[in-house]
Design a protein around this motif. Structure first.
Motif, PDB file in Angstrom:
ATOM      1  N   UNK A   3      43.888  47.229  52.173  1.00 53.24           N
ATOM      2  CA  UNK A   3      44.103  47.706  50.798  1.00 53.24           C
ATOM      3  C   UNK A   3      43.899  46.564  49.813  1.00 53.24           C
ATOM      4  N   UNK A   4      44.460  45.388  50.131  1.00 51.89           N
ATOM      5  CA  UNK A   4      44.319  44.247  49.240  1.00 51.89           C
ATOM      6  C   UNK A   4      42.871  43.798  49.151  1.00 51.89           C
ATOM      7  N   UNK A   5      42.167  43.815  50.269  1.00 48.31           N
ATOM      8  CA  UNK A   5      40.756  43.420  50.273  1.00 48.31           C
ATOM      9  C   UNK A   5      39.935  44.350  49.397  1.00 48.31           C
ATOM     10  N   UNK A   7      41.074  46.180  46.947  1.00 46.96           N
ATOM     11  CA  UNK A   7      41.489  45.977  45.561  1.00 46.96           C
ATOM     12  C   UNK A   7      40.718  44.818  44.926  1.00 46.96           C
ATOM     13  N   UNK A   8      40.679  43.699  45.614  1.00 44.16           N
ATOM     14  CA  UNK A   8      40.025  42.516  45.054  1.00 44.16           C
ATOM     15  C   UNK A   8      38.509  42.710  44.957  1.00 44.16           C
ATOM     16  N   UNK A   9      37.953  43.495  45.859  1.00 45.52           N
ATOM     17  CA  UNK A   9      36.522  43.782  45.770  1.00 45.52           C
ATOM     18  C   UNK A   9      36.227  44.576  44.497  1.00 45.52           C
ATOM     19  N   UNK A  10      37.033  45.590  44.258  1.00 45.98           N
ATOM     20  CA  UNK A  10      36.834  46.417  43.069  1.00 45.98           C
ATOM     21  C   UNK A  10      37.124  45.628  41.785  1.00 45.98           C
ATOM     22  N   UNK A  11      38.094  44.742  41.853  1.00 42.97           N
ATOM     23  CA  UNK A  11      38.409  43.918  40.688  1.00 42.97           C
ATOM     24  C   UNK A  11      37.249  42.985  40.357  1.00 42.97           C
ATOM     25  N   UNK A  12      36.598  42.445  41.383  1.00 46.74           N
ATOM     26  CA  UNK A  12      35.426  41.588  41.152  1.00 46.74           C
ATOM     27  C   UNK A  12      34.309  42.357  40.469  1.00 46.74           C
ATOM     28  N   UNK A  13      34.133  43.609  40.875  1.00 46.19           N
ATOM     29  CA  UNK A  13      33.093  44.440  40.265  1.00 46.19           C
ATOM     30  C   UNK A  13      33.389  44.643  38.779  1.00 46.19           C
ATOM     31  N   UNK A  14      34.656  44.904  38.474  1.00 48.55           N
ATOM     32  CA  UNK A  14      35.045  45.099  37.071  1.00 48.55           C
ATOM     33  C   UNK A  14      34.814  43.833  36.266  1.00 48.55           C
ATOM     34  N   UNK A  70      45.613  53.695  39.760  1.00 48.71           N
ATOM     35  CA  UNK A  70      46.050  54.942  40.398  1.00 48.71           C
ATOM     36  C   UNK A  70      45.925  54.902  41.915  1.00 48.71           C
ATOM     37  N   UNK A  71      44.946  54.164  42.424  1.00 44.26           N
ATOM     38  CA  UNK A  71      44.655  54.236  43.859  1.00 44.26           C
ATOM     39  C   UNK A  71      45.047  53.004  44.666  1.00 44.26           C
ATOM     40  N   UNK A  72      45.232  51.873  44.000  1.00 45.83           N
ATOM     41  CA  UNK A  72      45.437  50.635  44.746  1.00 45.83           C
ATOM     42  C   UNK A  72      46.839  50.038  44.621  1.00 45.83           C
ATOM     43  N   UNK A  73      47.691  50.621  43.802  1.00 43.54           N
ATOM     44  CA  UNK A  73      49.067  50.159  43.649  1.00 43.54           C
ATOM     45  C   UNK A  73      49.136  48.640  43.439  1.00 43.54           C
ATOM     46  N   UNK A  77      51.264  40.735  39.182  1.00 48.12           N
ATOM     47  CA  UNK A  77      50.238  39.806  38.700  1.00 48.12           C
ATOM     48  C   UNK A  77      48.885  40.496  38.579  1.00 48.12           C
ATOM     49  N   UNK A  78      48.592  41.398  39.510  1.00 48.43           N
ATOM     50  CA  UNK A  78      47.332  42.142  39.456  1.00 48.43           C
ATOM     51  C   UNK A  78      47.320  43.097  38.273  1.00 48.43           C
TER      52      UNK A  78
END
Length: 222
Positions: A3-5, A7-14, A70-73, A77-78
């Motif tokens: 889940x954390x991996x 999350x960080x992948x999607x955050x990098x895209x953003x 909504x999906x990654x909780x 800090x995130x």
């Protein structure tokens, strides 16, 4: 862990989307002043039309942020990072509006003879674009020190704006026939000064992400 991996992948895209949006606005700012200098009405109209793409990119980023929450909780800090992203995209979009405003002024000026050679206004846009570019790099790199330094650089933009204002005011006093042309250049300088103020707001969000504290640094303006 998965889940954390994700999350960080999607955050990098953003975050990559933010850099793309920033690049679009940097280009629009530079081209808007160029259109004014060159009396290029076609370019000015193109800048206005392309502002729609900046708005679409903002909405796209916002939708991705909402989906991430909504999906990654996200943890505290995130969540702070996501909130900062939402604010930063708003600031970038507003800077794009200022670029569009300059393009509209260029159209208003049309092919009328220049009141004076443009020197300080091109300098203002160069500095503002550089500040914007580095502020977004500071966000990606979580570099609060650089963000603080960029905020201090806004003083130079203010000085240039004051210089332009005083010079144009003198034109108007000496020859009332120049009032309309001088006023349009004042509007242009004001748009650029406000764009730089928006950059300082972005920098404050960078500091917020790094420190967890929302500070008003250097008397930022909204």
């Amino acid at each position: 862990m998965e889940i954390r991996t994700e999350f960080h992948r999607k955050l990098r895209v953003i975050q990559e989307d933010i850099l793309k949006m920033g690049s679009m606005v940097e280009k629009a700012l530079m081209r808007s002043v160029q259109a004014m200098k060159d009396r290029d009405l076609t370019l000015a109209k193109q800048i206005i039309a392309e502002d729609r793409k900046v708005n679409e990119k903002r909405f796209e980023i916002e939708e991705k942020c909402v989906a991430l929450i909504a999906t990654q909780q996200p943890m505290a800090s995130d969540l702070r990072t996501i909130i900062a992203i939402l604010n930063i995209t708003t600031e970038i979009e507003r800077i794009g509006d200022y670029a569009m405003g300059v393009a509209r002024i260029a159209i208003m000026i049309g092919d009328e003879p220049p009141l004076k050679p443009l020197v300080d206004i091109p300098r203002m846009v160069e500095l503002t674009v550089d500040m914007l570019h580095r502020s977004l790099d500071a966000f990606i790199n979580r570099d609060a020190d650089t963000a603080r330094k960029i905020i201090n650089e806004d003083d130079l933009i203010d000085q240039l704006y004051d210089q332009v204002f005083r010079e144009l005011l003198l034109f108007m006093v000496e020859d009332p026939k120049t009032v309309t042309r001088a006023t349009r250049l004042m509007w242009t300088a004001h748009n650029l000064e406000r764009a730089a103020d928006r950059v300082t707001n972005i920098c404050e969000r960078v500091v917020f992400v790094v420190t967890g504290k929302m500070e008003e640094i250097g008397g930022s303006k909204y």
